[in-house]
Design a protein around this motif. Structure first.
Motif, short mmCIF file in Angstrom:
data_model
loop_
_atom_site.label_atom_id
_atom_site.label_comp_id
_atom_site.label_asym_id
_atom_site.label_seq_id
_atom_site.Cartn_x
_atom_site.Cartn_y
_atom_site.Cartn_z
N GLU A 268 0.94 -1.16 -0.03
CA GLU A 268 0.09 0.12 -0.08
C GLU A 268 0.71 1.50 -0.02
OE1 GLU A 268 -3.44 2.23 3.01
OE2 GLU A 268 -2.86 -0.24 3.05
N ASP A 269 0.39 2.29 -0.79
CA ASP A 269 1.31 3.31 -0.70
C ASP A 269 1.14 4.05 0.57
OD1 ASP A 269 1.56 3.10 -3.69
OD2 ASP A 269 -0.16 4.43 -4.13
N LEU A 271 2.72 3.03 3.03
CA LEU A 271 2.93 2.40 4.32
C LEU A 271 4.37 2.36 4.61
CD1 LEU A 271 2.11 0.11 6.19
CD2 LEU A 271 2.51 -1.59 4.48
N HIS A 311 0.40 -9.05 -0.28
CA HIS A 311 0.28 -7.42 -0.11
C HIS A 311 0.44 -6.91 1.12
CE1 HIS A 311 -0.96 -3.73 -1.56
NE2 HIS A 311 -2.07 -3.68 -0.67
N ASP A 313 -0.36 -4.25 3.77
CA ASP A 313 -0.99 -3.02 4.01
C ASP A 313 -1.29 -2.52 5.23
OD1 ASP A 313 -2.84 -4.66 4.99
OD2 ASP A 313 -4.20 -5.12 3.12
N ARG A 314 -2.16 -1.39 5.62
CA ARG A 314 -2.10 -1.03 6.93
C ARG A 314 -2.82 -1.98 7.82
NH1 ARG A 314 -1.25 3.57 3.81
NH2 ARG A 314 -0.22 5.16 4.75
#
Length: 451
Positions: A268-269, A271, A311, A313-314
């Motif tokens: 994720e952008d 992160l 992936h 991600d947050r």
């Protein structure tokens, strides 16, 4: 034209002095620009190393230290540079990883490079002599039992054979103080005499360099004895990972097309920046090993969630953050898991005693042989092998060869997975109220009273 005169000069107009520090690597935001590329090779199976150091074969995955690699490389290869490089930093900052995975694969394209760590049985001089003997041309008899006076001759013989400067990396030099050889009370004096023989005469010294790597707190001790011998040297200090380095280390395996194809990782952008800010919020934390532990856990959970397309991600990260990010948290979590596998050993205090046996009273890591362990825990012979295996599975203990590019794995030797665990283990051991630790304190108190 006068010798040394160039028919041009670089002038910087007033107010624009900042451009004098301009360089192509900085402009390209690629600090490794112009350095020898990594040699071709297969990618490792996993993108992260957990608490283990990076090895030479992990070089494609060693991200975040480009500027530090460049600084050390240039210090070693610069014409006329000092022959001895004192390379130091805090425990856990990543010195050994940078040497093995960052510097060695690049430097060995222009130098002959040999990495070794102090062997307690041989001492510093014996370790250096053994390394030189192992790399002598075939016409020489390979024996490390040589006099100090032979070392310059052997070093230059290797350079003559290879046609390249020989650079020796001698790691863990501080162990002369933390793990002394009791049969060598003058180990440092003997080593200094060897360095004087090698490097004091500028007209006869080898072409290459000697890199001495050690923990920051021993810099003053090492510098003072070198001052007394007038040994030429330069210093390179490795600071802990900064924000830019952390972001690069997080995103590295997801950036290049080759690694994306191999690992299938995406994230994720934003992160990576959040992770960097969280890790740097604790000013005294060991960022490098903590980051790799975190990324390894993220990887495991992302693979469990989507095996072919993991992936980050947050949601995944915040769940791990709630459980704790620091090395203290890692040790707590691993001991909790060990309790489920070896409940009797943990509850009795045997597991903690075993880990503490791999430390010194100074709070540093100690290496143990299987023979030492069997002698120490003869009364637990039925439990020891299973406990050792469980500690290895949980990255608490390792064969030190797993962290060395110069050794063959040997299951008869164990060490803490990382030196930064040593003070944490010692603290838990000294504060523990488990039956084993209570019994040990009673015995020690009686021995002291009898004395």
């Amino acid at each position: 034209m006068e010798a040394g005169y160039l028919p041009w000069a670089l002038s910087v107009r007033a107010g624009a002095e900042a451009v004098s520090g301009w360089s192509l690597p900085e402009a390209a935001e690629n600090p490794l620009f112009g350095l020898p590329p990594l040699p071709p090779g297969d990618l490792p199976a996993q993108p992260f190393r957990n608490i283990l150091w990076f090895r030479r074969e992990d070089a494609p995955l060693f991200f975040g230290r480009g500027y530090d690699i460049r600084a050390l490389y240039q210090r070693i290869t610069a014409p006329g540079a000092a022959p001895i490089v004192l390379y130091y930093g805090q425990s856990g900052v990543g010195k050994s990883s940078l040497l093995a995975a960052g510097l060695l694969p690049r430097l060995e394209q222009v130098h002959t490079v040999v990495y070794t760590r102090r062997d307690q049985a041989l001492g510093l001089t014996g370790t250096l002599a053994a390394m030189l003997a192992a790399n002598l041309p075939g016409s020489f008899e390979a024996s490390w039992k040589v006099s100090t006076a032979d070392l310059p001759f052997h070093w230059r013989a290797i350079e003559a054979e290879t046609g390249k400067p020989l650079t020796v990396i001698l790691d863990q030099v501080e162990e002369v103080y933390t793990r002394p050889n009791e049969t060598m009370p003058s180990e440092m004096d003997a080593f200094l005499a060897a360095l004087v023989a090698l490097f004091a005469d500028s007209t006869a010294r080898p072409q290459g360099r000697l890199i001495l790597s050690f923990r920051k707190e021993y810099l003053a001790d090492i510098e003072s004895v070198m001052d007394a011998c007038h040994l030429p040297r330069t210093r390179v200090f490795l600071q802990r990972l900064d924000r830019r380095g952390i972001i690069e280390a997080v995103t590295g395996p997801a950036r290049s097309e080759r690694q994306r194809q191999h690992f299938g990782l995406s994230m994720e952008d934003g992160l990576a920046a959040e992770i960097a800010d969280d890790l740097l919020a604790a000013p005294s934390s060991a960022v490098a090993p903590t980051l790799q532990i975190l990324l390894s856990k993220l990887w495991e959970q992302a693979k469990a969630r989507a095996y072919d397309h993991p992936h980050f991600d947050r949601t995944l990260y915040h769940d791990l953050r709630r459980k704790g990010l620091l090395l203290n948290d890692f040790l707590d979590q691993q001991l909790a898991t060990l309790r489920t596998r070896q409940p009797a050993a943990v509850e009795s205090g045997l597991a903690l005693d075993l880990l503490a046996f791999h430390t010194t009273p100074l709070g540093t890591a100690e290496q143990r042989t299987l023979a030492e362990l069997r002698t120490m825990y003869a009364h637990q012979s039925m439990t020891l092998d299973g406990l050792l295996a469980a500690c290895r599975d949980l990255y608490l203990l390792i064969d030190p060869a797993e962290n060395r590019p110069d050794a063959v794995p040997d299951a008869r030797i164990t060490r803490l997975a990382h030196d930064t665990l040593a003070p944490l283990v010692r603290h838990r051991f000294e504060e523990s109220d488990a039956p084993g630790q209570r019994a040990r304190r009673i015995l020690e108190s009686r021995e002291a009273n009898n004395d």
